[in-house]
Motif scaffolding. Structure first.
Motif, PDB file in Angstrom:
ATOM      1  N   GLY A 195      23.546  17.699  24.198  1.00  0.00           N
ATOM      2  CA  GLY A 195      22.348  18.260  24.804  1.00  0.00           C
ATOM      3  C   GLY A 195      22.383  18.113  26.322  1.00  0.00           C
ATOM      4  N   ILE A 198      24.611  20.653  27.937  1.00  0.00           N
ATOM      5  CA  ILE A 198      23.969  21.972  28.008  1.00  0.00           C
ATOM      6  C   ILE A 198      22.955  22.001  29.150  1.00  0.00           C
ATOM      7  N   ILE A 199      22.172  20.934  29.252  1.00  0.00           N
ATOM      8  CA  ILE A 199      21.158  20.882  30.315  1.00  0.00           C
ATOM      9  C   ILE A 199      21.811  20.935  31.690  1.00  0.00           C
ATOM     10  N   MET A 206      13.364  23.817  21.611  1.00  0.00           N
ATOM     11  CA  MET A 206      12.778  22.492  21.851  1.00  0.00           C
ATOM     12  C   MET A 206      12.406  22.325  23.326  1.00  0.00           C
ATOM     13  N   LEU A 207      13.326  22.769  24.189  1.00  0.00           N
ATOM     14  CA  LEU A 207      13.052  22.643  25.627  1.00  0.00           C
ATOM     15  C   LEU A 207      11.813  23.443  26.006  1.00  0.00           C
ATOM     16  N   SER A 210       8.935   4.716  29.961  1.00  0.00           N
ATOM     17  CA  SER A 210       9.971   5.724  29.833  1.00  0.00           C
ATOM     18  C   SER A 210      11.372   5.179  30.018  1.00  0.00           C
ATOM     19  N   VAL A 231      15.932  12.368  30.838  1.00  0.00           N
ATOM     20  CA  VAL A 231      15.335  13.479  31.581  1.00  0.00           C
ATOM     21  C   VAL A 231      13.894  13.122  31.907  1.00  0.00           C
ATOM     22  N   PHE A 232      13.539  13.323  33.148  1.00  0.00           N
ATOM     23  CA  PHE A 232      12.177  12.995  33.571  1.00  0.00           C
ATOM     24  C   PHE A 232      11.549  14.229  34.191  1.00  0.00           C
ATOM     25  N   LEU A 249      10.105  22.356  29.416  1.00  0.00           N
ATOM     26  CA  LEU A 249      11.113  21.954  30.397  1.00  0.00           C
ATOM     27  C   LEU A 249      11.862  23.158  30.947  1.00  0.00           C
ATOM     28  N   GLY A 308      14.195   4.726  27.390  1.00  0.00           N
ATOM     29  CA  GLY A 308      15.049   5.813  26.945  1.00  0.00           C
ATOM     30  C   GLY A 308      16.480   5.600  27.387  1.00  0.00           C
ATOM     31  N   PHE A 338      17.912  24.369  20.316  1.00  0.00           N
ATOM     32  CA  PHE A 338      17.758  23.399  21.406  1.00  0.00           C
ATOM     33  C   PHE A 338      16.841  23.960  22.496  1.00  0.00           C
ATOM     34  N   ARG A 350      24.905  18.221  16.889  1.00  0.00           N
ATOM     35  CA  ARG A 350      23.774  19.063  17.218  1.00  0.00           C
ATOM     36  C   ARG A 350      23.079  18.541  18.489  1.00  0.00           C
ATOM     37  N   PRO A 351      22.804  19.410  19.466  1.00  0.00           N
ATOM     38  CA  PRO A 351      22.087  18.919  20.650  1.00  0.00           C
ATOM     39  C   PRO A 351      20.655  18.553  20.300  1.00  0.00           C
ATOM     40  N   VAL A 352      20.232  17.390  20.713  1.00  0.00           N
ATOM     41  CA  VAL A 352      18.838  16.996  20.465  1.00  0.00           C
ATOM     42  C   VAL A 352      18.217  16.385  21.705  1.00  0.00           C
ATOM     43  N   ILE A 353      16.937  16.603  21.820  1.00  0.00           N
ATOM     44  CA  ILE A 353      16.174  15.970  22.897  1.00  0.00           C
ATOM     45  C   ILE A 353      14.932  15.373  22.271  1.00  0.00           C
ATOM     46  N   LYS A 354      14.624  14.147  22.683  1.00  0.00           N
ATOM     47  CA  LYS A 354      13.468  13.458  22.111  1.00  0.00           C
ATOM     48  C   LYS A 354      12.554  13.011  23.224  1.00  0.00           C
ATOM     49  N   LYS A 355      11.289  13.235  23.003  1.00  0.00           N
ATOM     50  CA  LYS A 355      10.350  12.720  23.988  1.00  0.00           C
ATOM     51  C   LYS A 355      10.245  11.216  23.799  1.00  0.00           C
ATOM     52  N   VAL A 356      10.254  10.500  24.904  1.00  0.00           N
ATOM     53  CA  VAL A 356      10.066   9.063  24.810  1.00  0.00           C
ATOM     54  C   VAL A 356       8.609   8.831  24.483  1.00  0.00           C
ATOM     55  N   TYR A 398      22.523  26.592  17.245  1.00  0.00           N
ATOM     56  CA  TYR A 398      21.960  25.329  17.707  1.00  0.00           C
ATOM     57  C   TYR A 398      21.466  25.431  19.141  1.00  0.00           C
ATOM     58  N   MET A 447       8.735  21.745  24.919  1.00  0.00           N
ATOM     59  CA  MET A 447       8.451  20.617  25.807  1.00  0.00           C
ATOM     60  C   MET A 447       8.153  21.082  27.222  1.00  0.00           C
ATOM     61  N   SER A 474       8.947  11.605  29.803  1.00  0.00           N
ATOM     62  CA  SER A 474      10.378  11.306  29.821  1.00  0.00           C
ATOM     63  C   SER A 474      10.990  11.692  28.485  1.00  0.00           C
ATOM     64  N   TYR A 475      12.271  12.005  28.522  1.00  0.00           N
ATOM     65  CA  TYR A 475      12.970  12.435  27.317  1.00  0.00           C
ATOM     66  C   TYR A 475      14.348  11.813  27.281  1.00  0.00           C
ATOM     67  N   THR A 476      14.830  11.587  26.059  1.00  0.00           N
ATOM     68  CA  THR A 476      16.234  11.205  25.945  1.00  0.00           C
ATOM     69  C   THR A 476      16.963  12.348  25.259  1.00  0.00           C
ATOM     70  N   VAL A 477      18.198  12.510  25.644  1.00  0.00           N
ATOM     71  CA  VAL A 477      18.944  13.638  25.144  1.00  0.00           C
ATOM     72  C   VAL A 477      20.354  13.143  24.771  1.00  0.00           C
ATOM     73  N   TYR A 521      11.151   5.892  36.476  1.00  0.00           N
ATOM     74  CA  TYR A 521      12.487   6.112  35.958  1.00  0.00           C
ATOM     75  C   TYR A 521      13.501   5.279  36.710  1.00  0.00           C
TER      76      TYR A 521
END
Ligand SMILES: Cc1ncc(COP(=O)(O)O)c(C=O)c1O
Lengths: 102, 450
Positions: A50, A53-54, A91-92, B20, A35-36, A97, B23, A88, B8-14, A84, A95, A43-46, B268
Motif C-alpha cells: 500500500g 502505491i501511495i 479505501m483511500l 497516532s 500516513v498523517f 485521502l 501506528g 485500495f 493485498r494493499p491495506v490501509i488502517k485508520k489508527v 486490488y 478516508m 493517522s493511518y498505517t499502511v 507524528y
C-alpha cells in the motif's frame, strides 16, 4: 451507468473518477508506513505494498504506470493487481485521502 | 528475475483514543547490536544500565551537517555546544572534525581548555560570566559574546586595564514569530537595544567588535524562523558596515535544530517531521547570499548546533527489572534506568526497543524506573513488546543533554562507553561508586561515632 450484455449494471462512472483521483498534497507519509492527514488530524498505517502505491501516487503516476511497475516487481498479474488497486483507492477515497482536484 | 510475493494493499485508520504514533511502532524492531557490538555483551561487560555512544554516528552526522552548509556557503564553522554533551571524548570527536568550542560557564570554559582547545577558538556565551571568567577569556583572546549591559560595562572596565583588546560580539534576541519568544538572553533587535549596545561598543576604542550572535531557541521544528533571524542579523551587520565602515568577521546563528526524537504529545514521529540539515542550511544561507554583503566581506557563518549533532549517537541500554499489573489492570514494566538518567524523557516520547528478537505481540504498557515515584515514568502508555524480567532494552537518541543534566539520585551514575570506528569499546566515563560520592563529603569529628 451502462448495461452489460449479461445484465449486470456497473457504475463505470466511479471507476473513471477513481482513475483521476489525486493524493491529497498535504499528507505526511513516512517510510515506515505511516500516513498523517494534517487537515483532519487522523493517522493511518499502511502495509508495504500500500505504501508503495501511495508513494507512486504522490509523484503523480497513473494507474497504467503503477500497474506496470507493480506487476514487474511483484508476483501478480494485471487483472488481479487492478482489482486490488481499485479496492485500495476506494479505501483511500472513503478516508478522504484522495481528491479529484489538486 | 524472482518476483516478490504480492500482498493485498491495506490501509488502517489508527483507532481513536490511541495516540497516532503507535501506528509506527507496532513492529518494535529490536536493536540487538550497535555498530556491530551486541548490546547484551556490552551490558554483561560494563553493567546495566549503560550509556553507549557511536563514534561513527557522531562523525557521520557532523559530516552531513557540515556538507549541508559548506556546499552552499564558502565559509562555515561549527562550534561544539558543551552544555549539550561535555563528556571529553565526545567533545574531542567534534574538535577532531574541526569544531571549535561553545561554552556558557567558567566550568565549561575550563573543560574546553583542558581538552586542548585553543583560547581563540572558544566562544564564551551566557549571562553569568564572573569577573575571573572574563579576565581569563580576555587573556586567552576568546570570543566573548556579551549578554547584557552590565557585562558590557564590566568588559569595558577590564579592557581599559588590560594589554589585550577583548574580542566581543553581542547576543541578539528577536521576534521570529515563534512562542515563547526567547528574550531573556541578549539585546533585543526590535526595540533598538541591540543598536544601543553596538553603538556603545563601536565608540569604545578598547573593544574589538568581531561578530554578531543569536540563538533563537531549541528544537525549532521548522526552518522558516531561521530565515527571519538571518535577515535581522544581516541587517545589523550591513548597518554596521554603512554606519561605521566596520565589517564584522562572523555571524553566529546559534543552535536549535531539532533532532529526530518525538516531542511529547507530538502528533507524528520526529523521524517524519524534523527538517533536514539541508532545510536549515538552505533557509539560513539563502538569506545571507541574497543580503548585500560585498564578496570580500561575506561573514563567516558559525553554528552552535548541539542536539541535532549528538542525539542520534547516544543510546541508553538497560534491563527489565520486573513486570507488574497496576491496580487498574494496566501492565507496567519496571526498568533499571529512569528519569534520573534520562532527563529528556520530560520532553520526548522516547523510542524504547527490545535488545533481543521478540515476537510481534504487544501490550499497552506503562514504563517505570526501578523506584516507584509517581513522576518517574518514562512512557505513560506505550505499545510495548512482551519483555520479561532480565530482558535487555535500548532507548535510542539520548545523546543530547542527558549526560549533562543527569542526576545522581538513589543510585549512582553508570558507565558510559564509546564504540570507536573499529568497533572497539572504550569506557569514557567510569561508573560512580560509593567511594566517588563519599570522597566529596566530610563528617565532623563529633558526628563520627554513635
Ligand atoms: C547559546 C546556545 N548555543 C547553542 C545551544 C545548543 O542548542 P541546540 O542543542 O538546540 O542545538 C544552546 C542551547 O540551549 C545555547 O543556549
Amino acid at each position: 451507468m451502462i448495461r452489460h450484455g449479461h445484465g449486470i449494471t456497473c457504475d463505470v462512472h466511479i471507476y473513471e473518477k477513481i482513475k483521476q483521483m489525486k493524493l491529497k498534497k498535504s499528507l505526511a507519509i513516512s517510510e515506515t508506513g505511516f500516513v498523517f492527514d494534517p487537515s483532519t488530524g487522523d493517522s493511518y498505517t499502511v502495509n508495504p505494498i500500500g505504501l508503495e502505491i501511495i508513494q507512486l501516487l504522490k509523484v503523480g503516476k497513473n494507474l497504467k504506470s503503477i500497474t506496470k511497475i507493480m506487476t514487474q516487481t511483484y508476483d501478480v498479474d494485471h487483472n488481479t493487481f487492478e482489482r486490488y488497486y481499485y479496492d485500495f483507492l476506494g479505501m483511500l477515497k472513503q478516508m478522504q485521502l484522495v481528491t479529484l482536484d489538486d | 528475475m524472482n518476483k516478490k510475493p504480492f500482498e493485498r494493499p491495506v490501509i488502517k485508520k489508527v483507532t481513536a483514543g490511541m495516540p497516532s504514533k503507535f501506528g509506527l511502532q507496532v513492529h518494535h524492531e529490536p536493536i540487538t547490536e550497535i555498530d556491530g557490538v551486541p548490546v547484551q555483551s556490552l551490558l554483561d561487560q560494563f553493567g546495566s544500565p549503560l550509556f553507549i555512544y557511536s563514534e561513527k554516528t557522531i562523525r557521520n552526522t557532523y559530516k552531513e551537517a557540515y556538507r549541508a552548509f559548506s556546499s552552499r556557503y564558502p565559509n562555515v564553522l561549527f562550534s561544539w555546544s558543551y552544555k549539550t554533551n561535555y563528556l571529553n571524548a565526545i567533545c574531542n570527536t567534534f574538535h577532531q572534525e574541526g569544531s571549535w568550542a561553545e561554552v556558557v560557564s567558567g566550568f565549561e570554559y575550563k573543560k574546553a581548555l583542558a581538552n586542548g582547545v585553543k583560547g581563540d577558538q572558544i566562544i564564551f556565551n551566557g549571562p553569568q560570566k564572573t569577573r575571573n571568567d572574563l579576565l581569563l577569556a580576555v587573556k586567552n583572546e576568546s570570543l566573548i559574546h556579551i549578554d547584557h549591559f552590565d557585562e558590557l560595562y564590566e568588559l569595558i572596565e577590564i579592557s581599559k586595564e588590560s594589554d589585550f583588546k577583548p574580542k566581543v560580539a553581542i547576543r541578539i534576541n528577536m521576534d521570529i514569530g515563534i512562542y515563547p519568544a526567547w528574550d531573556r538572553f541578549g539585546f533585543n533587535y526590535e526595540n533598538g537595544e541591540a543598536w544601543d549596545a553596538l553603538n556603545r561598543i563601536m565608540h569604545c576604542k578598547t573593544l574589538e567588535l568581531t561578530g554578531l550572535h543569536t540563538h533563537i531557541g531549541t528544537y525549532i521544528m521548522s526552518a522558516e524562523p531561521y530565515k527571519v533571524a538571518a535577515t535581522k542579523m544581516s541587517d545589523l551587520a550591513l548597518g554596521l558596515a554603512r554606519k561605521y565602515n566596520h565589517h564584522i568577521l562572523y555571524i553566529d546563528m546559534g543552535g536549535g535544530f531539532a533532532s529526530k526524537n518525538t516531542l511529547k504529545g507530538g502528533y507524528y514521529p520526529g523521524t517524519d517531521t524534523t527538517p533536514s540539515f539541508d532545510d536549515y542550511a538552505e533557509a539560513i544561507v539563502s538569506v545571507l547570499m541574497k543580503a548585500e554583503f560585498q564578496p570580500d566581506h561575506l561573514p563567516l557563518l558559525i553554528l552552535e548546533t548541539g542536539r541535532a549533532l549528538i542525539d542520534d549517537a547516544g543510546y541508553l541500554a538497560g534491563t527489565v527489572v520486573a513486570n507488574k499489573r497496576l491496580a487498574d489492570g494496566q501492565r507496567a514494566s519496571i526498568l533499571d534506568a529512569g528519569v534520573n538518567l534520562l532527563f529528556t524523557s520530560f520532553w520526548y516520547d522516547h523510542d524504547i526497543r527490545p535488545a533481543k528478537p521478540m515476537s510481534d505481540q504487544t501490550e499497552e504498557t506503562a514504563i517505570f524506573f526501578l523506584f516507584f515515584m509517581n513522576i518517574d515514568v518514562i512512557r505513560k502508555n506505550t505499545i510495548f513488546p512482551l519483555l520479561k524480567k532480565g530482558d535487555p532494552f535500548v532507548i535510542q537518541r539520548v545523546g543530547a543533554y542527558n549526560n549533562t543534566q543527569w542526576m545522581q539520585f538513589i543510585t549512582m551514575r553508570p558507565n558510559v562507553v564509546l564504540i570507536d570506528m573499529n568497533s572497539d569499546v572504550h569506557v569514557i566515563r567510569k561508573e560512580e561508586t560509593v567511594d566517588t560520592m563519599n570522597q566529596l563529603e566530610a563528617t565532623p569529628e563529633h558526628l563520627k561515632v554513635f
